[in-house]
Design a protein around this motif. Structure first.
Motif, PDB file in Angstrom:
ATOM      1  N   HIS A 146       0.871  -1.178   0.000  1.00  0.00           N
ATOM      2  CA  HIS A 146       0.000   0.000   0.000  1.00  0.00           C
ATOM      3  C   HIS A 146       0.906   1.226   0.000  1.00  0.00           C
ATOM      4  N   SER A 147       0.782   2.040  -1.026  1.00  0.00           N
ATOM      5  CA  SER A 147       1.584   3.251  -1.142  1.00  0.00           C
ATOM      6  C   SER A 147       0.675   4.437  -1.393  1.00  0.00           C
ATOM      7  N   VAL A 148       1.039   5.538  -0.803  1.00  0.00           N
ATOM      8  CA  VAL A 148       0.324   6.781  -1.073  1.00  0.00           C
ATOM      9  C   VAL A 148       1.366   7.883  -1.219  1.00  0.00           C
ATOM     10  N   ILE A 149       1.248   8.626  -2.309  1.00  0.00           N
ATOM     11  CA  ILE A 149       2.123   9.779  -2.514  1.00  0.00           C
ATOM     12  C   ILE A 149       1.264  11.016  -2.314  1.00  0.00           C
ATOM     13  N   PHE A 150       1.868  12.062  -1.758  1.00  0.00           N
ATOM     14  CA  PHE A 150       1.049  13.201  -1.366  1.00  0.00           C
ATOM     15  C   PHE A 150       1.871  14.467  -1.227  1.00  0.00           C
ATOM     16  N   SER A 151       1.164  15.568  -1.148  1.00  0.00           N
ATOM     17  CA  SER A 151       1.756  16.870  -0.848  1.00  0.00           C
ATOM     18  C   SER A 151       1.010  17.465   0.334  1.00  0.00           C
ATOM     19  N   LEU A 152       1.720  18.289   1.078  1.00  0.00           N
ATOM     20  CA  LEU A 152       1.158  18.920   2.266  1.00  0.00           C
ATOM     21  C   LEU A 152       0.962  20.410   2.044  1.00  0.00           C
TER      22      LEU A 152
ATOM     23  N   SER B  82       2.634   3.102  11.827  1.00  0.00           N
ATOM     24  CA  SER B  82       3.512   1.936  12.004  1.00  0.00           C
ATOM     25  C   SER B  82       3.194   1.175  13.282  1.00  0.00           C
ATOM     26  N   ALA B  83       2.447   1.801  14.206  1.00  0.00           N
ATOM     27  CA  ALA B  83       2.056   1.123  15.447  1.00  0.00           C
ATOM     28  C   ALA B  83       0.882   0.167  15.245  1.00  0.00           C
ATOM     29  N   ILE B  84       0.236   0.209  14.105  1.00  0.00           N
ATOM     30  CA  ILE B  84      -0.882  -0.693  13.823  1.00  0.00           C
ATOM     31  C   ILE B  84      -0.302  -2.091  13.611  1.00  0.00           C
ATOM     32  N   PRO B  85      -0.806  -3.089  14.334  1.00  0.00           N
ATOM     33  CA  PRO B  85      -0.177  -4.419  14.322  1.00  0.00           C
ATOM     34  C   PRO B  85      -0.045  -5.082  12.955  1.00  0.00           C
ATOM     35  N   THR B  86      -0.945  -4.828  12.021  1.00  0.00           N
ATOM     36  CA  THR B  86      -0.876  -5.511  10.725  1.00  0.00           C
ATOM     37  C   THR B  86       0.054  -4.819   9.729  1.00  0.00           C
ATOM     38  N   VAL B  87       0.563  -3.647  10.083  1.00  0.00           N
ATOM     39  CA  VAL B  87       1.460  -2.894   9.187  1.00  0.00           C
ATOM     40  C   VAL B  87       2.877  -3.452   9.293  1.00  0.00           C
ATOM     41  N   LYS B  88       3.445  -3.738   8.140  1.00  0.00           N
ATOM     42  CA  LYS B  88       4.834  -4.205   8.078  1.00  0.00           C
ATOM     43  C   LYS B  88       5.626  -3.267   7.161  1.00  0.00           C
ATOM     44  N   ASN B  89       6.888  -3.097   7.469  1.00  0.00           N
ATOM     45  CA  ASN B  89       7.819  -2.354   6.614  1.00  0.00           C
ATOM     46  C   ASN B  89       7.313  -0.948   6.263  1.00  0.00           C
ATOM     47  N   PHE B  90       6.865  -0.210   7.274  1.00  0.00           N
ATOM     48  CA  PHE B  90       6.399   1.159   7.041  1.00  0.00           C
ATOM     49  C   PHE B  90       7.591   2.034   6.681  1.00  0.00           C
ATOM     50  N   GLN B  91       7.448   2.817   5.612  1.00  0.00           N
ATOM     51  CA  GLN B  91       8.515   3.701   5.168  1.00  0.00           C
ATOM     52  C   GLN B  91       7.949   5.068   4.804  1.00  0.00           C
ATOM     53  N   VAL B  92       8.753   6.081   5.006  1.00  0.00           N
ATOM     54  CA  VAL B  92       8.422   7.446   4.611  1.00  0.00           C
ATOM     55  C   VAL B  92       9.449   7.875   3.572  1.00  0.00           C
TER      56      VAL B  92
ATOM     57  N   THR C 268       4.102  16.482  -9.142  1.00  0.00           N
ATOM     58  CA  THR C 268       3.976  17.557  -8.156  1.00  0.00           C
ATOM     59  C   THR C 268       3.818  17.060  -6.725  1.00  0.00           C
ATOM     60  N   TYR C 269       3.940  15.765  -6.503  1.00  0.00           N
ATOM     61  CA  TYR C 269       3.846  15.223  -5.150  1.00  0.00           C
ATOM     62  C   TYR C 269       5.191  15.367  -4.440  1.00  0.00           C
ATOM     63  N   HIS C 270       5.146  15.428  -3.097  1.00  0.00           N
ATOM     64  CA  HIS C 270       6.380  15.655  -2.344  1.00  0.00           C
ATOM     65  C   HIS C 270       6.824  14.496  -1.460  1.00  0.00           C
ATOM     66  N   PHE C 271       5.881  13.659  -1.006  1.00  0.00           N
ATOM     67  CA  PHE C 271       6.211  12.610  -0.046  1.00  0.00           C
ATOM     68  C   PHE C 271       5.507  11.313  -0.385  1.00  0.00           C
ATOM     69  N   GLY C 272       5.941  10.257   0.261  1.00  0.00           N
ATOM     70  CA  GLY C 272       5.266   8.977   0.133  1.00  0.00           C
ATOM     71  C   GLY C 272       5.303   8.207   1.434  1.00  0.00           C
ATOM     72  N   PHE C 273       4.221   7.497   1.718  1.00  0.00           N
ATOM     73  CA  PHE C 273       4.171   6.492   2.768  1.00  0.00           C
ATOM     74  C   PHE C 273       3.988   5.162   2.059  1.00  0.00           C
ATOM     75  N   SER C 274       4.694   4.147   2.516  1.00  0.00           N
ATOM     76  CA  SER C 274       4.544   2.815   1.951  1.00  0.00           C
ATOM     77  C   SER C 274       4.555   1.806   3.082  1.00  0.00           C
ATOM     78  N   MET C 275       3.761   0.752   2.921  1.00  0.00           N
ATOM     79  CA  MET C 275       3.697  -0.305   3.929  1.00  0.00           C
ATOM     80  C   MET C 275       3.249  -1.588   3.253  1.00  0.00           C
ATOM     81  N   VAL C 276       3.441  -2.693   3.953  1.00  0.00           N
ATOM     82  CA  VAL C 276       3.091  -4.005   3.421  1.00  0.00           C
ATOM     83  C   VAL C 276       2.129  -4.683   4.385  1.00  0.00           C
TER      84      VAL C 276
END
Length: 101
Positions: A8-14, A35-45, A54-62
């Motif tokens: 699951h990936s989301v790219i975004f701007s603030l 990342s504190a949610i038990p089913t989230v693995k490999n959370f990355q920023v 034009t996006y600036h950031f991304g969150f990704s998790m498995v």
């Protein structure tokens, strides 16, 4: 990673000024809450560096399964972060969910 795993990936701007304390706080709070949610693995920023969009950031998790992904979606940490922070501070986003072929 199993073929049932979901990335699951989301790219975004603030709305915050780039490099600001508010920007950094959002990213850190997102990492802490999600990342504190038990089913989230490999959370990355990630910081987006390509001039191609034009996006600036991304969150990704498995997630190991669809059930784990659904548990994340309804988890109080996720629901609160979306309502209290995401909807208030994100100006644009693109969400992508995929798995290995």
């Amino acid at each position: 990673m199993s073929s049932n795993a979901i990335i699951h990936s989301v790219i975004f701007s603030l709305k915050h000024e780039q490099g600001s304390e508010e920007e950094q706080r959002f990213l850190e709070d997102g990492r802490t809450a999600l990342s504190a949610i038990p089913t989230v693995k490999n959370f990355q920023v990630f910081r987006q560096i390509s001039p191609k969009n034009t996006y600036h950031f991304g969150f990704s998790m498995v997630f190991d399964s669809e059930a784990d992904y659904e548990a994340y979606n309804v988890h109080p940490n996720h629901v609160a972060f979306v309502k209290e922070r995401w909807e208030q501070e994100v100006t644009q986003f693109l969400e992508i969910d995929y798995n290995e072929m």
